[in-house]
Scaffold this motif. Structure first.
Motif, PDB file in Angstrom:
ATOM      1  N   ILE A 142       0.799  -1.125   0.137  1.00  0.00           N
ATOM      2  CA  ILE A 142      -0.042   0.076  -0.004  1.00  0.00           C
ATOM      3  C   ILE A 142       0.842   1.254   0.049  1.00  0.00           C
ATOM      4  O   ILE A 142       0.665   2.145  -0.772  1.00  0.00           O
ATOM      5  CB  ILE A 142      -1.005   0.107   1.276  1.00  0.00           C
ATOM      6  CG1 ILE A 142      -1.999  -1.149   1.134  1.00  0.00           C
ATOM      7  CG2 ILE A 142      -1.822   1.516   1.574  1.00  0.00           C
ATOM      8  CD1 ILE A 142      -2.874  -1.376   2.251  1.00  0.00           C
ATOM      9  N   LYS A 143       1.835   1.448   0.944  1.00  0.00           N
ATOM     10  CA  LYS A 143       2.562   2.645   0.928  1.00  0.00           C
ATOM     11  C   LYS A 143       3.625   2.891   0.110  1.00  0.00           C
ATOM     12  O   LYS A 143       3.516   3.958  -0.212  1.00  0.00           O
ATOM     13  CB  LYS A 143       3.407   2.388   2.352  1.00  0.00           C
ATOM     14  CG  LYS A 143       4.232   3.659   2.846  1.00  0.00           C
ATOM     15  CD  LYS A 143       4.626   3.572   4.144  1.00  0.00           C
ATOM     16  CE  LYS A 143       5.605   4.724   4.491  1.00  0.00           C
ATOM     17  NZ  LYS A 143       6.215   4.330   5.895  1.00  0.00           N
ATOM     18  N   HIS A 144       4.386   1.655  -0.401  1.00  0.00           N
ATOM     19  CA  HIS A 144       5.537   1.815  -1.490  1.00  0.00           C
ATOM     20  C   HIS A 144       5.154   1.515  -2.786  1.00  0.00           C
ATOM     21  O   HIS A 144       5.586   2.286  -3.723  1.00  0.00           O
ATOM     22  CB  HIS A 144       6.623   1.019  -0.914  1.00  0.00           C
ATOM     23  CG  HIS A 144       7.103   1.436   0.467  1.00  0.00           C
ATOM     24  ND1 HIS A 144       7.771   2.650   0.673  1.00  0.00           N
ATOM     25  CD2 HIS A 144       7.289   0.747   1.517  1.00  0.00           C
ATOM     26  CE1 HIS A 144       8.072   2.706   1.978  1.00  0.00           C
ATOM     27  NE2 HIS A 144       7.773   1.527   2.618  1.00  0.00           N
TER      28      HIS A 144
ATOM     29  N   GLN B 116       1.837   1.612  -4.092  1.00  0.00           N
ATOM     30  CA  GLN B 116       0.510   2.060  -4.525  1.00  0.00           C
ATOM     31  C   GLN B 116      -0.495   1.027  -5.377  1.00  0.00           C
ATOM     32  O   GLN B 116      -0.849   1.563  -6.338  1.00  0.00           O
ATOM     33  CB  GLN B 116       0.867   3.245  -5.274  1.00  0.00           C
ATOM     34  CG  GLN B 116       1.429   4.459  -4.906  1.00  0.00           C
ATOM     35  CD  GLN B 116       2.883   4.447  -4.535  1.00  0.00           C
ATOM     36  OE1 GLN B 116       3.507   3.996  -5.426  1.00  0.00           O
ATOM     37  NE2 GLN B 116       3.563   4.940  -3.437  1.00  0.00           N
ATOM     38  N   CYS B 117      -0.318   0.057  -4.820  1.00  0.00           N
ATOM     39  CA  CYS B 117      -1.284  -1.111  -5.426  1.00  0.00           C
ATOM     40  C   CYS B 117      -2.755  -0.761  -5.255  1.00  0.00           C
ATOM     41  O   CYS B 117      -3.079  -0.009  -4.353  1.00  0.00           O
ATOM     42  CB  CYS B 117      -0.964  -2.557  -4.698  1.00  0.00           C
ATOM     43  SG  CYS B 117      -1.433  -2.625  -3.184  1.00  0.00           S
ATOM     44  N   GLU B 118      -3.468  -1.491  -6.036  1.00  0.00           N
ATOM     45  CA  GLU B 118      -4.974  -1.389  -5.898  1.00  0.00           C
ATOM     46  C   GLU B 118      -5.502  -2.499  -5.266  1.00  0.00           C
ATOM     47  O   GLU B 118      -6.655  -2.604  -4.661  1.00  0.00           O
ATOM     48  CB  GLU B 118      -5.600  -1.069  -7.348  1.00  0.00           C
ATOM     49  CG  GLU B 118      -5.426   0.283  -7.737  1.00  0.00           C
ATOM     50  CD  GLU B 118      -5.843   0.644  -9.133  1.00  0.00           C
ATOM     51  OE1 GLU B 118      -6.984  -0.086  -9.592  1.00  0.00           O
ATOM     52  OE2 GLU B 118      -5.513   1.513  -9.812  1.00  0.00           O
TER      53      GLU B 118
ATOM     54  N   GLY C 143       0.933  -3.429  -7.506  1.00  0.00           N
ATOM     55  CA  GLY C 143       1.429  -2.212  -7.528  1.00  0.00           C
ATOM     56  C   GLY C 143       2.733  -2.101  -8.557  1.00  0.00           C
ATOM     57  O   GLY C 143       2.892  -2.988  -9.572  1.00  0.00           O
ATOM     58  N   SER C 144       3.479  -1.272  -8.149  1.00  0.00           N
ATOM     59  CA  SER C 144       4.696  -0.855  -9.081  1.00  0.00           C
ATOM     60  C   SER C 144       5.747  -1.899  -9.067  1.00  0.00           C
ATOM     61  O   SER C 144       6.716  -1.950  -9.815  1.00  0.00           O
ATOM     62  CB  SER C 144       5.331   0.679  -8.515  1.00  0.00           C
ATOM     63  OG  SER C 144       5.489   0.542  -7.356  1.00  0.00           O
TER      64      SER C 144
END
Length: 101
Positions: A15-17, A19-21, A43-44
């Motif tokens: 979540i924090k690093h 930025q996943c959905e 995420g990324s």
């Protein structure tokens, strides 16, 4: 407790690093007395340089896995990151606290 904290750290990182959905958490208890946890986010993806200055979450996850006698792997996917954790269990671990006799 270690398992809970490893899963928590993987979720917080996603979540924090990253930025996943979406985060998918699955587990399997095998007949060979192993537990497999799989945490995948979209995420990324984790950076190749996992030992960034002032980022201790991944090393703490590894320390906790070592305490469990677990194997931990963290892999970058084409989209996202996969955290795998495998550890042996004893039947008493699964039923602990269920019977108060």
């Amino acid at each position: 407790m270690h398992l809970l904290q490893i899963v928590r750290e993987a979720i917080v990182n996603a979540i924090k690093h990253a930025q996943c959905e979406n985060i998918e958490i699955s587990y399997l208890i095998t007949d060979e007395h192993n537990v497999w946890f799989n945490i995948i986010d979209d995420g990324s993806g984790i950076l190749d340089n996992r030992q960034q200055y002032n980022h201790y979450g991944l090393s703490t996850m590894q320390q906790r896995a070592d305490e469990l006698g677990a194997t931990l792997s963290i892999n970058r996917l084409s989209k996202g990151t996969e955290v795998k954790l495998m550890f042996p269990y004893q039947q008493s671990m699964l039923t602990q606290g269920m019977n108060n006799e």
